[in-house]
Design a protein around this motif. Sequence first.
Motif, PDB file in Angstrom:
ATOM      1  N   PHE A 221      52.680 115.796  60.317  1.00 48.22           N
ATOM      2  CA  PHE A 221      51.407 115.626  61.028  1.00 48.22           C
ATOM      3  C   PHE A 221      51.656 115.078  62.426  1.00 48.22           C
ATOM      4  CE2 PHE A 221      51.991 111.537  58.814  1.00 48.22           C
ATOM      5  CZ  PHE A 221      51.783 110.622  59.839  1.00 48.22           C
ATOM      6  N   THR A 222      50.676 115.279  63.287  1.00 53.50           N
ATOM      7  CA  THR A 222      50.674 114.717  64.638  1.00 53.50           C
ATOM      8  C   THR A 222      49.276 114.206  64.932  1.00 53.50           C
ATOM      9  OG1 THR A 222      52.332 116.314  65.403  1.00 53.50           O
ATOM     10  CG2 THR A 222      51.078 115.168  67.087  1.00 53.50           C
ATOM     11  N   LYS A 223      49.211 113.003  65.469  1.00 48.63           N
ATOM     12  CA  LYS A 223      47.904 112.410  65.771  1.00 48.63           C
ATOM     13  C   LYS A 223      48.046 111.579  67.049  1.00 48.63           C
ATOM     14  CE  LYS A 223      43.778 111.409  63.605  1.00 48.63           C
ATOM     15  NZ  LYS A 223      42.906 112.241  62.794  1.00 48.63           N
ATOM     16  N   GLY A 224      47.232 111.878  68.061  1.00 45.45           N
ATOM     17  CA  GLY A 224      47.357 111.190  69.345  1.00 45.45           C
ATOM     18  C   GLY A 224      46.155 110.328  69.690  1.00 45.45           C
ATOM     19  N   PHE A 225      46.413 109.220  70.397  1.00 44.77           N
ATOM     20  CA  PHE A 225      45.360 108.291  70.808  1.00 44.77           C
ATOM     21  C   PHE A 225      45.683 107.771  72.210  1.00 44.77           C
ATOM     22  CE2 PHE A 225      45.819 108.129  66.252  1.00 44.77           C
ATOM     23  CZ  PHE A 225      44.517 108.108  65.751  1.00 44.77           C
ATOM     24  N   THR A 226      44.688 107.654  73.035  1.00 46.40           N
ATOM     25  CA  THR A 226      44.853 107.025  74.347  1.00 46.40           C
ATOM     26  C   THR A 226      44.564 105.531  74.232  1.00 46.40           C
ATOM     27  OG1 THR A 226      42.547 107.362  74.966  1.00 46.40           O
ATOM     28  CG2 THR A 226      44.099 109.148  75.486  1.00 46.40           C
ATOM     29  N   LEU A 227      44.824 104.805  75.312  1.00 45.89           N
ATOM     30  CA  LEU A 227      44.500 103.372  75.316  1.00 45.89           C
ATOM     31  C   LEU A 227      43.015 103.152  75.051  1.00 45.89           C
ATOM     32  CD1 LEU A 227      46.627 102.053  78.346  1.00 45.89           C
ATOM     33  CD2 LEU A 227      47.212 102.057  75.910  1.00 45.89           C
TER      34      LEU A 227
ATOM     35  N   ARG B 236      57.196 108.460  63.626  1.00 39.44           N
ATOM     36  CA  ARG B 236      57.641 108.144  64.986  1.00 39.44           C
ATOM     37  C   ARG B 236      56.415 108.045  65.881  1.00 39.44           C
ATOM     38  NH1 ARG B 236      61.997 112.122  67.411  1.00 39.44           N
ATOM     39  NH2 ARG B 236      63.399 110.610  66.430  1.00 39.44           N
ATOM     40  N   VAL B 237      56.483 107.175  66.901  1.00 34.29           N
ATOM     41  CA  VAL B 237      55.423 107.135  67.905  1.00 34.29           C
ATOM     42  C   VAL B 237      56.041 107.398  69.273  1.00 34.29           C
ATOM     43  CG1 VAL B 237      55.522 104.601  68.179  1.00 34.29           C
ATOM     44  CG2 VAL B 237      53.474 105.843  68.852  1.00 34.29           C
ATOM     45  N   LYS B 238      55.416 108.317  69.991  1.00 31.57           N
ATOM     46  CA  LYS B 238      55.865 108.665  71.342  1.00 31.57           C
ATOM     47  C   LYS B 238      54.816 108.181  72.327  1.00 31.57           C
ATOM     48  CE  LYS B 238      58.100 112.466  72.055  1.00 31.57           C
ATOM     49  NZ  LYS B 238      58.509 113.883  72.273  1.00 31.57           N
ATOM     50  N   LEU B 239      55.259 107.392  73.300  1.00 31.56           N
ATOM     51  CA  LEU B 239      54.363 106.785  74.290  1.00 31.56           C
ATOM     52  C   LEU B 239      54.595 107.445  75.645  1.00 31.56           C
ATOM     53  CD1 LEU B 239      55.181 103.150  73.140  1.00 31.56           C
ATOM     54  CD2 LEU B 239      53.152 104.468  72.505  1.00 31.56           C
ATOM     55  N   GLN B 240      53.516 107.991  76.224  1.00 32.64           N
ATOM     56  CA  GLN B 240      53.647 108.720  77.477  1.00 32.64           C
ATOM     57  C   GLN B 240      52.533 108.348  78.447  1.00 32.64           C
ATOM     58  OE1 GLN B 240      53.613 112.626  75.371  1.00 32.64           O
ATOM     59  NE2 GLN B 240      55.314 113.127  76.738  1.00 32.64           N
TER      60      GLN B 240
ATOM     61  N   THR C  30      51.341 109.089  70.575  1.00 27.52           N
ATOM     62  CA  THR C  30      51.307 110.199  69.631  1.00 27.52           C
ATOM     63  C   THR C  30      52.129 109.836  68.398  1.00 27.52           C
ATOM     64  OG1 THR C  30      51.134 111.783  71.460  1.00 27.52           O
ATOM     65  CG2 THR C  30      51.756 112.650  69.293  1.00 27.52           C
ATOM     66  N   PHE C  31      51.489 109.822  67.252  1.00 26.66           N
ATOM     67  CA  PHE C  31      52.151 109.501  65.992  1.00 26.66           C
ATOM     68  C   PHE C  31      52.569 110.816  65.322  1.00 26.66           C
ATOM     69  CE2 PHE C  31      49.425 106.029  67.112  1.00 26.66           C
ATOM     70  CZ  PHE C  31      50.156 104.894  66.799  1.00 26.66           C
ATOM     71  N   ILE C  32      53.872 110.950  65.068  1.00 27.32           N
ATOM     72  CA  ILE C  32      54.421 112.177  64.501  1.00 27.32           C
ATOM     73  C   ILE C  32      55.027 111.827  63.149  1.00 27.32           C
ATOM     74  CG2 ILE C  32      55.884 114.189  64.965  1.00 27.32           C
ATOM     75  CD1 ILE C  32      56.043 113.103  67.894  1.00 27.32           C
ATOM     76  N   GLY C  33      54.512 112.440  62.103  1.00 29.71           N
ATOM     77  CA  GLY C  33      54.910 112.039  60.755  1.00 29.71           C
ATOM     78  C   GLY C  33      55.656 113.119  59.990  1.00 29.71           C
ATOM     79  N   PHE C  34      56.525 112.662  59.084  1.00 25.78           N
ATOM     80  CA  PHE C  34      57.280 113.531  58.177  1.00 25.78           C
ATOM     81  C   PHE C  34      57.279 112.861  56.817  1.00 25.78           C
ATOM     82  CE2 PHE C  34      61.228 114.284  55.903  1.00 25.78           C
ATOM     83  CZ  PHE C  34      61.357 115.663  55.936  1.00 25.78           C
TER      84      PHE C  34
END
Length: 535
Positions: free
Chosen positions: A255-261, A286-290, A303-307
């Motif tokens: 899954f992928t789930k994204g959130f802004t501040l 994993r969380v990717k911060l951009q 962005t939270f990327i799950g496995f």
Amino acid sequence: MLNPKCVHFLTLLISLLSLPSPTISQSSSLTNFLHCLHYGSDPMVSQSIYIASNPAFQTILQARIKNRRFLNPETLKPVAIVVPTHIDHVQGTVICAKDNGLQIRIRSGGHDYEGLSYRSNVTFIILDMSNFRSIDIDIKTETAWVQSGATLGELYYHIANKTNTHGFPSGVCPTVGIGGHFSGGGYGNLMRKYGLSVDNILDIIAVDALGNVHDRASMGEDLFWAIRGGGAASFAVVVSYKIKLVRVPNKVTVFTKGFTLEQGATDLVHKWQQIAPNINEELFIRVKLQPSFINGNQTVTATFIGFFLGRREKLLPIISKTFPELNLTQQDCHEMRWVETTLFWAGFPIGTPIETLLNRTIWTPLFFKNKSDYVKNVIPKESLNKIWKMTMAMMDRNDINKTRFDLECSPYGGKMNVIPESNTPFPHRKGNLFLIQYSFSWIDEGNNVSFNNIEKLRKLYDGMAPYVSKDPRECFLNYRDLDIGSSRSNETSFDDAKIYGRKYFKDNYTRLTKVKASVDPNDFFKYEQSIPPIN
């Protein structure tokens, strides 16, 4: 009539004489090396040698240069590239280079972040292992032999061709070479369940500094220990690995789930630090911060990327109980075969054919600089807000289409907490919440552009010091970083090496220097961050 093999060798020598003004010592060393290699090993090796006058030289050199920072006139080129097709060629290259005072750089996929597998400041040869790419899967014993020039994508593809219920714990970039990836530890989204790549290596075939071929039994446990995460290029040329395949379900979930501040990213990242390292070991988030611009306003996107090693109906209750703030729904979750998740994690659309894993040239190389850190304590919300400001400072509106920056945070825990620090040279085990990779890439050319971007990254890295590991500030070898310390190309200083060695290997560094002294006391295998023989 001359033998065609001899004709090819003479052509090499004639081409060498026509090179544009090499130094006398370079020319003499290379001539002697070519003579030694041709007559001291299989003559067919001559057809695997490329020197600067060969029309294919530049193509072969650049084929596995992944960082454009080192595609410039200032980067010293090798005097020859050897692309062996047989282990005899590897042995001959080592022996002949050593006898003629030539340094070798060992390249598998070319993903070394600082380009140390294909550049040096002294006269050198590249030993390009890309033709060593065979993969032999044995499902009955749940093992495989994979050569060091194969890529992760090729390994995943060949496993999937044999079984849907096995995988291997390695990285998410399919073009990365096996040799370098395993050499530094190798990790991916299976590590919380099964550990690192090096935790699942059973045997190794390697060529030592004397040109001898060894397996695990003949090399001994010390060398076998050292080249599983200690940077094999300091000790030997690894030809192939025997690995233990791990079991996976027929279907897994991503899954992928994204959130802004503005959507609550700060609270979510704060909660993630407490949940991700302690959650079910079959789940990796994993969380990717951009930094990003939305409707003209700058923000940070998390962005939270799950496995998950299982179906969505088992995943959703786990998330609902431990991390309900993520608001994960059935629609967010995608079930697929394990091999298909490797493409998902590499950024490909769902449904991409798995044959894509065999493509070694998927992406165009960029200019980039990366760094790494380990976090041992939860970063408070007020400190996260400071980090967001530093993150947003990495990019302005004019950079949107020219640069890319992210902090990629990968959780530890699970199996990583169980394996002792001294089990392999890779020491970053229990006590770490997550690993940060800082990735900064750009498309504009010019040394000034690169200098300014690297300085911006260094400033952010300095600003992160209060929130990460200390004494030493730990780093991950697979994320090579010369900023943490280095030696000269032709001389590994024990004092310099102790600085970067402790950051990469902590207390395991001392044992690595002792192994080095026993297997390569004259320090033939060396580069800017190699392990020196103990004084």
